[in-house]
Motif scaffolding. Structure first.
Motif, PDB file in Angstrom:
ATOM      1  N   THR A  65       0.873  -1.181   0.000  1.00 38.88           N
ATOM      2  CA  THR A  65       0.000   0.000   0.000  1.00 38.88           C
ATOM      3  C   THR A  65       0.910   1.232   0.000  1.00 38.88           C
ATOM      4  OG1 THR A  65      -0.054   0.344   2.401  1.00 38.88           O
ATOM      5  CG2 THR A  65      -1.590  -1.293   1.492  1.00 38.88           C
ATOM      6  N   ASN A  66       0.318   2.415   0.045  1.00 37.38           N
ATOM      7  CA  ASN A  66       1.130   3.617   0.269  1.00 37.38           C
ATOM      8  C   ASN A  66       1.934   3.390   1.542  1.00 37.38           C
ATOM      9  OD1 ASN A  66      -0.191   4.805  -1.859  1.00 37.38           O
ATOM     10  ND2 ASN A  66      -1.571   6.040  -0.574  1.00 37.38           N
ATOM     11  N   THR A  70      -3.147   3.129   3.803  1.00 33.24           N
ATOM     12  CA  THR A  70      -4.205   3.249   2.792  1.00 33.24           C
ATOM     13  C   THR A  70      -5.051   4.487   3.095  1.00 33.24           C
ATOM     14  OG1 THR A  70      -5.792   1.958   4.092  1.00 33.24           O
ATOM     15  CG2 THR A  70      -4.371   0.708   2.583  1.00 33.24           C
ATOM     16  N   PRO A  71      -5.616   5.096   2.054  1.00 33.71           N
ATOM     17  CA  PRO A  71      -6.504   6.243   2.312  1.00 33.71           C
ATOM     18  C   PRO A  71      -7.666   5.853   3.219  1.00 33.71           C
ATOM     19  CG  PRO A  71      -6.058   5.990  -0.055  1.00 33.71           C
ATOM     20  CD  PRO A  71      -5.444   4.806   0.619  1.00 33.71           C
ATOM     21  N   GLU A  72      -8.157   4.600   3.062  1.00 31.37           N
ATOM     22  CA  GLU A  72      -9.305   4.156   3.872  1.00 31.37           C
ATOM     23  C   GLU A  72      -8.931   4.131   5.363  1.00 31.37           C
ATOM     24  OE1 GLU A  72      -8.101   2.457   1.227  1.00 31.37           O
ATOM     25  OE2 GLU A  72      -9.700   2.875  -0.224  1.00 31.37           O
ATOM     26  N   LYS A  74      -6.380   5.721   6.785  1.00 29.79           N
ATOM     27  CA  LYS A  74      -6.091   7.087   7.261  1.00 29.79           C
ATOM     28  C   LYS A  74      -7.393   7.814   7.599  1.00 29.79           C
ATOM     29  CE  LYS A  74      -1.789   8.406   5.030  1.00 29.79           C
ATOM     30  NZ  LYS A  74      -1.236   9.756   4.990  1.00 29.79           N
ATOM     31  N   ASP A  75      -8.406   7.625   6.748  1.00 27.86           N
ATOM     32  CA  ASP A  75      -9.690   8.284   7.033  1.00 27.86           C
ATOM     33  C   ASP A  75     -10.329   7.701   8.297  1.00 27.86           C
ATOM     34  OD1 ASP A  75      -9.359   9.990   4.955  1.00 27.86           O
ATOM     35  OD2 ASP A  75     -10.773   8.990   3.589  1.00 27.86           O
ATOM     36  N   ARG A  78      -8.620   9.278  11.145  1.00 31.60           N
ATOM     37  CA  ARG A  78      -9.091  10.663  11.316  1.00 31.60           C
ATOM     38  C   ARG A  78     -10.443  10.674  12.034  1.00 31.60           C
ATOM     39  NH1 ARG A  78      -9.643  12.734   5.610  1.00 31.60           N
ATOM     40  NH2 ARG A  78      -9.877  14.807   6.506  1.00 31.60           N
ATOM     41  N   GLU A  90      -5.886  16.300   8.705  1.00 35.55           N
ATOM     42  CA  GLU A  90      -5.923  16.014   7.268  1.00 35.55           C
ATOM     43  C   GLU A  90      -5.309  14.631   7.049  1.00 35.55           C
ATOM     44  OE1 GLU A  90      -7.232  18.040   5.011  1.00 35.55           O
ATOM     45  OE2 GLU A  90      -7.696  19.460   6.634  1.00 35.55           O
ATOM     46  N   ARG A  91      -5.577  14.040   5.898  1.00 34.25           N
ATOM     47  CA  ARG A  91      -4.935  12.758   5.572  1.00 34.25           C
ATOM     48  C   ARG A  91      -3.414  12.863   5.633  1.00 34.25           C
ATOM     49  NH1 ARG A  91      -7.643  10.196   0.187  1.00 34.25           N
ATOM     50  NH2 ARG A  91      -9.564   9.490   1.183  1.00 34.25           N
ATOM     51  N   SER A  92      -2.919  14.019   5.166  1.00 33.94           N
ATOM     52  CA  SER A  92      -1.459  14.206   5.120  1.00 33.94           C
ATOM     53  C   SER A  92      -0.842  14.309   6.518  1.00 33.94           C
ATOM     54  CB  SER A  92      -1.133  15.486   4.345  1.00 33.94           C
ATOM     55  OG  SER A  92      -1.790  16.581   4.971  1.00 33.94           O
ATOM     56  N   THR A 281      -9.116  -0.906   9.577  1.00 38.73           N
ATOM     57  CA  THR A 281     -10.159   0.005   9.070  1.00 38.73           C
ATOM     58  C   THR A 281     -11.525  -0.465   9.568  1.00 38.73           C
ATOM     59  OG1 THR A 281      -8.816   0.379   7.107  1.00 38.73           O
ATOM     60  CG2 THR A 281     -11.123   1.062   6.972  1.00 38.73           C
TER      61      THR A 281
END
Ligand SMILES: Cc1ncc(COP(=O)(O)O)c(C=O)c1O
Length: 400
Positions: A65-66, A70-72, A74-75, A78, A90-92, A281
């Motif tokens: 993954t990154n 993963t964006p999922e 990270k969200d 958050r 933020e995701r970043s 997640t």
């Protein structure tokens, strides 16, 4: 990242892992040992989390993954911070790591130069020392007195800060003492940090969901939002969702800091497991009732453990406000003699004696900066707690 190597011998094995070897040796000799040392919980990983992992594998979600997650996930992290602490990121500003351990080690790695100091309130999870040393830093334990609930006092923090101080570690709730800092206490500690622009705060929230009697664990960033640029807030799914072996932790920090952490993580491990990220997640976005249900069970176990231990001659324990560990003071058995004629002088002596004589495994407090104490987990089935109370009681009664 510092180019310094830690000095040979400056890193130590986990006290729990070292002690567990003694337990395994005795078991291999046919002895029955009640093991109350573990840093993990007996609850299973929730079934919807397991199903999410299986579905991820079946869907071919088995690639890199990154590096930072993963964006999922990270969200989901958050959302967790929003729900738990009212904090927006933020995701970043989020990095996903191989356990919260890695996030802490990485944060030190991106900042410490040889000789830089990391203030660690003690008693503590002593791994912080190794994480600081690995990055070339010097851990500076600051004793936290029992008569202050084993919490760091602002005046002690102020006198520990030197021109070399780069970090202060705030673990809330605290492993091993179960102490929980209030918002006001954290605000006072942050007041001490504020005038030192070179000093950052690393908040280790790993036990945030294990806070009893209706209290809530506050993270330093809630108490001092103006220090956001200097705070790294670390958490993980290991303890909260009984996912110790899945190895997912995370940190929230300024985006430029996360970018530096990502570079270090890239060269050390790259991303965390894709399957574990899918599972984490699901844990963070799925039903959260598991947290409250398990907390209620742990609170009952805590009360049972405290009352049984306090019934043992020479031992005493106060009720921890958080975590799932009981720190047992051995003051009343120190100086006593075992049936074999050995005089007990340390927590390690007490722990060795109870292991050999009574078949009960408790971790010596010395490994956590807590001399003449032993640490007992209560994240075990209730019958183990009853059995532990009986065995410890017998062992103590045999001392003279
Ligand atoms: C206070 C504390 N922080 C961090 C960790 C590491 O947890 P993880 O499994 O997320 O690496 C532990 C593990 O026991 C711990 O006690």
């Amino acid at each position: 990242m510092s180019s310094a190597q830690p000095q040979a011998g400056s890193l130590h094995s986990s006290p729990a892992a070292t002690f567990r070897r003694k337990v395994l040796d005795l078991r291999s000799q046919g002895r029955t040992i009640v093991d109350m040392t573990a840093g993990d919980l007996d609850f299973p990983t929730p079934s919807h989390v397991v199903e999410a992992a299986i579905a991820a594998v079946r869907a071919g979600d088995t690639r890199y993954t990154n590096v930072d997650g993963t964006p999922e996930l990270k969200d989901a992290v958050r959302e967790h911070f929003r729900r738990q602490n009212g904090l927006e990121f933020e995701r970043s500003e989020i990095i996903v790591s191989n356990g919260s351990s890695q996030a802490i080690a990485t944060a030190f790695a991106v900042t410490l130069k040889p000789g830089d100091e990391v203030i660690v309130p003690s008693p503590c999870w002593a791994t912080y020392y190794g994480q600081a040393r690995l990055a070339g830093g010097v851990p500076v334990p600051v004793p936290c007195a029992q008569n202050n609930g084993f919490k760091l006092r602002p005046e002690d923090l102020a006198s520990a800060i030197t021109p070399r101080t780069r970090w202060i570690v705030i673990n809330n709730p605290v492993n091993p003492t179960g102490a929980v800092y209030t918002r006001a206490e954290l605000a006072e500690l942050c007041d001490v940090v504020r005038p030192h622009p070179e000093v950052r705060v690393i908040a280790d929230n790993l036990y945030e969901h294990f806070v009893f009697d209706g209290a809530r664990a506050v993270t330093p960033l809630e108490a001092a939002p103006d220090l956001r640029d200097r705070m790294v807030t670390v958490g993980g799914v290991a303890k909260s969702y009984s996912m110790m072996g899945w190895r997912i932790g995370y940190a929230a920090a300024p985006a430029n800091f996360v970018a530096e952490m990502t570079k270090v993580q890239y060269v050390v491990t790259s991303c965390a497991s894709s399957v574990s990220q899918a599972a984490a997640t699901a844990a963070l976005t799925g039903p959260q009732t598991v947290l409250t249900e398990r907390l209620a069970i742990l609170q009952e176990r805590r009360d049972l453990a405290v009352s049984l231990v306090n019934g043992c001659e020479g031992l005493s324990a106060t009720s921890p406000e958080g975590t799932f560990y009981l720190c047992i003071s051995c003051a009343g058995v120190i100086g006593k003699r075992t049936p074999q004629g050995r005089v007990l002088e340390t927590g390690e002596d007490v722990s060795d004696y109870l292991l050999g004589a009574a078949g009960i495994a408790l971790l010596p407090g010395e490994g956590y900066g807590l001399p003449r104490y032993v640490r007992m987990t209560f994240a075990v089935p209730t019958e183990h707690i009853h059995e532990a109370g009986r065995l410890i009681g017998q062992g103590c009664a045999a001392l003279t």
